[in-house]
Design an enzyme around this catalytic site. Structure first.
Site, short mmCIF file in Angstrom:
data_model
loop_
_atom_site.label_atom_id
_atom_site.label_comp_id
_atom_site.label_asym_id
_atom_site.label_seq_id
_atom_site.Cartn_x
_atom_site.Cartn_y
_atom_site.Cartn_z
CB CYS A 79 42.66 12.47 -4.58
SG CYS A 79 44.32 13.39 -4.68
CG HIS A 177 40.22 15.34 -2.04
ND1 HIS A 177 40.45 14.05 -1.30
CD2 HIS A 177 41.33 15.80 -2.80
CE1 HIS A 177 41.81 13.99 -1.18
NE2 HIS A 177 42.34 14.74 -2.13
CD GLU A 179 37.04 13.10 -0.29
OE1 GLU A 179 38.18 13.26 0.11
OE2 GLU A 179 36.52 13.37 -1.33
#
Length: 199
Positions: A79, A177, A179
């Site tokens: 991002c 994202h 994660e």
């Protein structure tokens, strides 16, 4: 053990560290130039790209990070981290700086504001089942250089075909994202990149 630093002055630091730990990597936050010396690889997380470069400049981290990236340290931007790795930005603020290294042009906040955040499934090069991707005020890639491999594009909607994941040599970036959630396979691809660089 492979050691991967995560830019820790702003952004989703903890989530990246946890994903890397699950993959058996020594992962830690990096706030100072001397901490870069421990890094076999590096992650620039999601956050706010203008704040990130200003803090990196304030903490004397920007130039040492540029040097390591341009010397070939494997680096993964997610991002805002994608923006930080891009050589060119559209819709940036006046004077916005990046670490650079990826021969791409990104558009900041290309998918819209926070309220326009969304999730979707993507086909992703190297991952048979694709990925479920979370986009939050995300950029997209508008132009790529010759040496840049496209790893994923959005399917359908107004953004159909937009590039949202790329790789160039030891550098990798996603608009989304990875994660978020418990699917560590995109991080796993990056860990593989780092380990290849150590051979």
């Amino acid at each position: 053990m492979t050691s991967i630093g995560v830019f820790a002055l702003q952004g989703d630091v903890r989530e990246h560290v946890q994903a890397l730990n699950r993959l058996g990597v020594d992962a830690f936050g990096v706030r100072r130039p001397e901490e870069l010396e421990r890094c076999d690889g590096f992650i620039l997380p999601g956050g706010e790209s203008t704040t990130m470069y200003k803090l990196a400049r304030t903490f004397d981290l920007l130039e040492p990070l540029r040097k390591r990236v341009h010397e070939g340290m494997p680096t993964f931007g997610t991002c805002a981290g994608m923006i930080m790795l891009a050589d060119r930005i559209r819709d940036g603020i006046d004077g916005q700086e990046t670490v650079g290294g990826l021969d791409i042009t990104v558009r900041r906040n290309a998918f819209g504001r926070q309220v326009d955040s969304f999730e979707t499934d993507l086909d992703y090069a190297g991952l048979d089942d694709g990925v479920h991707a979370v986009f939050i005020r995300a950029p997209w890639v508008e132009e790529i250089g010759e040496g840049v491999e496209v790893l994923a594009r959005v399917r359908g909607g107004d953004a159909d075909g937009r590039i949202v994941a790329v790789r160039q040599g030891p550098l990798m970036a996603t608009s989304f994202h990875p994660e978020v959630g418990d699917d560590d396979r995109v991080h796993g691809l990056f860990v593989d990149l780092v380990k290849q660089s150590q051979d």
